[in-house]
Structure formats: C-alpha cells, structure tokens
Design a protein around this motif. Sequence first.
Motif, PDB file in Angstrom:
ATOM      1  N   PRO A  89       0.797  -1.234   0.000  1.00  0.00           N
ATOM      2  CA  PRO A  89       0.000   0.000   0.000  1.00  0.00           C
ATOM      3  C   PRO A  89       0.826   1.278   0.000  1.00  0.00           C
ATOM      4  O   PRO A  89       0.290   2.353  -0.261  1.00  0.00           O
ATOM      5  N   ILE A  90       2.136   1.196   0.302  1.00  0.00           N
ATOM      6  CA  ILE A  90       2.950   2.411   0.310  1.00  0.00           C
ATOM      7  C   ILE A  90       3.786   2.547  -0.961  1.00  0.00           C
ATOM      8  O   ILE A  90       4.599   3.469  -1.080  1.00  0.00           O
ATOM      9  N   ALA A  91       3.581   1.648  -1.923  1.00  0.00           N
ATOM     10  CA  ALA A  91       4.346   1.736  -3.171  1.00  0.00           C
ATOM     11  C   ALA A  91       3.836   2.894  -4.020  1.00  0.00           C
ATOM     12  O   ALA A  91       2.639   3.063  -4.204  1.00  0.00           O
ATOM     13  N   GLU A  92       4.738   3.691  -4.517  1.00  0.00           N
ATOM     14  CA  GLU A  92       4.440   4.757  -5.477  1.00  0.00           C
ATOM     15  C   GLU A  92       5.761   5.276  -6.025  1.00  0.00           C
ATOM     16  O   GLU A  92       6.822   4.994  -5.454  1.00  0.00           O
ATOM     17  N   PRO A  93       5.757   5.994  -7.163  1.00  0.00           N
ATOM     18  CA  PRO A  93       7.027   6.328  -7.828  1.00  0.00           C
ATOM     19  C   PRO A  93       8.058   7.021  -6.957  1.00  0.00           C
ATOM     20  O   PRO A  93       9.252   6.709  -7.050  1.00  0.00           O
ATOM     21  N   SER A  94       7.649   7.949  -6.094  1.00  0.00           N
ATOM     22  CA  SER A  94       8.644   8.655  -5.278  1.00  0.00           C
ATOM     23  C   SER A  94       9.162   7.782  -4.145  1.00  0.00           C
ATOM     24  O   SER A  94      10.339   7.862  -3.778  1.00  0.00           O
ATOM     25  N   VAL A  95       8.315   6.933  -3.580  1.00  0.00           N
ATOM     26  CA  VAL A  95       8.753   6.037  -2.513  1.00  0.00           C
ATOM     27  C   VAL A  95       9.681   4.961  -3.064  1.00  0.00           C
ATOM     28  O   VAL A  95      10.619   4.527  -2.399  1.00  0.00           O
ATOM     29  N   MET A  96       9.475   4.557  -4.320  1.00  0.00           N
ATOM     30  CA  MET A  96      10.253   3.480  -4.909  1.00  0.00           C
ATOM     31  C   MET A  96      11.493   3.968  -5.655  1.00  0.00           C
ATOM     32  O   MET A  96      12.190   3.185  -6.303  1.00  0.00           O
ATOM     33  N   GLY A  97      11.795   5.271  -5.597  1.00  0.00           N
ATOM     34  CA  GLY A  97      13.031   5.789  -6.177  1.00  0.00           C
ATOM     35  C   GLY A  97      12.962   6.132  -7.650  1.00  0.00           C
ATOM     36  O   GLY A  97      13.956   6.566  -8.234  1.00  0.00           O
ATOM     37  N   ILE A  98      11.803   5.967  -8.282  1.00  0.00           N
ATOM     38  CA  ILE A  98      11.697   6.194  -9.725  1.00  0.00           C
ATOM     39  C   ILE A  98      11.749   7.682 -10.055  1.00  0.00           C
ATOM     40  O   ILE A  98      12.468   8.108 -10.965  1.00  0.00           O
ATOM     41  N   THR A  99      11.005   8.509  -9.323  1.00  0.00           N
ATOM     42  CA  THR A  99      11.036   9.949  -9.597  1.00  0.00           C
ATOM     43  C   THR A  99      12.422  10.520  -9.301  1.00  0.00           C
ATOM     44  O   THR A  99      12.895  11.417 -10.001  1.00  0.00           O
ATOM     45  N   GLN A 100      13.082  10.011  -8.261  1.00  0.00           N
ATOM     46  CA  GLN A 100      14.420  10.495  -7.929  1.00  0.00           C
ATOM     47  C   GLN A 100      15.432  10.130  -9.008  1.00  0.00           C
ATOM     48  O   GLN A 100      16.346  10.897  -9.296  1.00  0.00           O
ATOM     49  N   LEU A 159      12.219  -0.819   1.039  1.00  0.00           N
ATOM     50  CA  LEU A 159      13.535  -0.470   1.573  1.00  0.00           C
ATOM     51  C   LEU A 159      14.508  -0.095   0.454  1.00  0.00           C
ATOM     52  O   LEU A 159      15.222   0.910   0.535  1.00  0.00           O
ATOM     53  N   ALA A 160      14.518  -0.915  -0.603  1.00  0.00           N
ATOM     54  CA  ALA A 160      15.422  -0.649  -1.721  1.00  0.00           C
ATOM     55  C   ALA A 160      15.054   0.654  -2.417  1.00  0.00           C
ATOM     56  O   ALA A 160      15.931   1.445  -2.794  1.00  0.00           O
ATOM     57  N   GLY A 161      13.765   0.901  -2.578  1.00  0.00           N
ATOM     58  CA  GLY A 161      13.326   2.129  -3.224  1.00  0.00           C
ATOM     59  C   GLY A 161      13.678   3.366  -2.424  1.00  0.00           C
ATOM     60  O   GLY A 161      14.140   4.377  -2.973  1.00  0.00           O
ATOM     61  N   THR A 162      13.464   3.305  -1.119  1.00  0.00           N
ATOM     62  CA  THR A 162      13.805   4.440  -0.259  1.00  0.00           C
ATOM     63  C   THR A 162      15.304   4.716  -0.285  1.00  0.00           C
ATOM     64  O   THR A 162      15.738   5.876  -0.393  1.00  0.00           O
ATOM     65  N   LEU A 167      19.771   8.087  -2.237  1.00  0.00           N
ATOM     66  CA  LEU A 167      21.078   8.157  -2.888  1.00  0.00           C
ATOM     67  C   LEU A 167      21.036   9.048  -4.126  1.00  0.00           C
ATOM     68  O   LEU A 167      21.898   9.924  -4.310  1.00  0.00           O
ATOM     69  N   LEU A 168      20.044   8.864  -4.967  1.00  0.00           N
ATOM     70  CA  LEU A 168      19.993   9.604  -6.227  1.00  0.00           C
ATOM     71  C   LEU A 168      19.732  11.093  -6.018  1.00  0.00           C
ATOM     72  O   LEU A 168      20.318  11.936  -6.701  1.00  0.00           O
ATOM     73  N   ILE A 169      18.853  11.425  -5.076  1.00  0.00           N
ATOM     74  CA  ILE A 169      18.617  12.850  -4.788  1.00  0.00           C
ATOM     75  C   ILE A 169      19.874  13.479  -4.199  1.00  0.00           C
ATOM     76  O   ILE A 169      20.229  14.624  -4.523  1.00  0.00           O
ATOM     77  N   GLY A 174      24.490  17.029  -4.831  1.00  0.00           N
ATOM     78  CA  GLY A 174      25.937  17.194  -4.801  1.00  0.00           C
ATOM     79  C   GLY A 174      26.490  17.619  -6.151  1.00  0.00           C
ATOM     80  O   GLY A 174      27.362  18.502  -6.234  1.00  0.00           O
ATOM     81  N   THR A 175      25.962  17.032  -7.213  1.00  0.00           N
ATOM     82  CA  THR A 175      26.393  17.395  -8.564  1.00  0.00           C
ATOM     83  C   THR A 175      26.055  18.846  -8.871  1.00  0.00           C
ATOM     84  O   THR A 175      26.874  19.587  -9.443  1.00  0.00           O
TER      85      THR A 175
END
Length: 336
Positions: A89-100, A159-162, A167-169, A174-175
Amino acid sequence: MGKLTKKNKAFMLMILGIILLIGGIAVSISLGAKNIDINTILRSILSDGNDINTKIIRDVRVPRVLAAALVGGFLAVSGAIMQGITRNPIAEPSVMGITQGATFMIAVALVLQRINPNLVLGSFAKMIFAFLGASISGLFVYFISSRAGRKVDPVKLALAGTAMGTLLISLAMGTSMYFNLSQELSFWIAGGLTSAKWQGVNLLLIVGSVGLIGAIIMAPKITILSLGEEVAIGLGQRTNLVRFISLIIVILLTGASVSVAGNVVFVGLIVPQIIRGIVGADYKYIIPLSMLFGSVLLVYSDILARTINPPYETPIGSLTALLGVPIFIYLVRKES
C-alpha cells in the motif's frame, strides 16, 4: 435503499471528479499576476488574437493547468499500478526511487549543458534523460527486491526504493553544488509547473496516451495479481511478465511527469488509496478514477501553490508532501 454497487460508486465518483476538475481548471486559468476578466479569458480560448492578454492565457495559463492535470493523473495511475503489482500500500514512484532517478538524470542533463554551452537540450531531450533515470532506478529496485527472480518482496521493494531514492537525490544535489547549478536544479527537486509550456504538454499527451492505454489493457491482470501470487498463478497469469510490463508503463508515465514538473511526491500514494477504499480492488475502476482524481489533486495543489504566499510560488512538491506524509505514516502503522 440498498447499498450502492461498485459500478454506481465509480460512476458517482467520475461525475464528482469531472465537476471538480472543470472547476479547478477554470479557477487556475483565471488566477495570475495580471487580472484578466472572464470575457477576455473566453475570447482568448475560443478565438484568435495577438494581444498580451490572449498570449498570457494561451501560452502560460492554459498549458500550465493542462500540465498539472496530466502530471497529477499520470503519477496517480503509476502509484495505483505499483500498489497492485507489489501488493504494497505504500508503493508509489517517489517512494520506490523512480522519480528520484528521473530527477538525477535531469541534473546530468543540466551538467552537460554547463560543460558544453553550445549544447541546448529541449523538452524532448530532457524527457529522454528522465526516462533513462526512471528506467535505471526502477528496474534496479525491482530486481534487487525480487527473490531469486521469482517473486517481488514488498518489504525489500520499499527499503530498496527508499535507499535508492535518497542516494539519487543526494547525488543530484551534490552534482548541482559542484557545478554551481543549485538554482537550476532546485525547481526539479522541489517540483513545480512554472516552466510548463505547450511543448511539454504535447509530449505528455503523446507519451501518456501510450502509457494509459497500456494501463487500461493491463488492468484486469493487475487486479488478479493484486489478489496474491498464488491466486494469479493458479488463474494462469505470468506474474513476472505482468509486473515487468506494468513497471515499463510506470516508467513511461513517471519519466514524462518528472521531465515537465520535477520531483512531485506522494500523489501516487494518496489518490489510489482513497479510490481503492471507495470502489474496492478492481483496477478497471481504480486506474481511470486515479487518473481523474490525481488530476484534481495537482490542479488544486497548483492553485494553492500560487496563492498561499503571493507574489512567490510555494513548491508544489512541498504541498503534496504535506498531504502525503501523514497518510504514509498511517499506512505504515496500519501494516505493521
């Protein structure tokens, strides 16, 4: 009077959503730094003209509100699909790292432009970068959360998505600091529709049409998969293939959205949860209603972003986060 059927509930929700969306679009077009009367607004939409008011309506306000509606709908559909294929129920693009992931690749595109001033990346090029980032992060999270290639573990997925999203954000920020691009990237990280133009709307329509058609076609299979792995296999579903195709659809919709509006969070968490609570777990209702009410949510969020602290704009991602975080916490506590 007997209880309303799911079909009747869905129909009533559809009517309500259409009314709210039309009202929100009308209010959004009428708001702005320059006061424009209703007759001028109607004339600008329905007829040709070259005066400044017509250009403001046609080239600024209309594409902005259409972009808000499309982005909100796409993110909500993406969240609905992810919750269905993972039974999380908590899966969504930002929680899973896709938007990041998409945001990080936008940062890479900005760096390339800074390194080579002759390189000009338009909306289409940035959308390609966003797709690439969404694909890499989405597929990576999917595969590392699966168990021996057979089944996706919802806990590992979250967990992997978070972790991947954080990391990506961080890498994007940093970049941007290293190349002195913090101001340019701040829009993409915070999320907003200030730069939405017709070119972005057209790209959203093209890519979104493909993604939505795919989502509607996959809806019955996602409904079966959401009932459980064993049930889906017993009914002859190729579960890994259904998940993979669904993830490609999510990447298309999310990549297009981030390339236009930046890192808008939690829309895909809020809307599908509410819709599912009203009409149940049938995705032939959840997907179109999520599209409609995702549009409603982001159109009204954009109105609030423009009016809460005039003449400045509040990042729209901050407003959706304020709505989404309490719901996220509630869902986590409910599932624990």
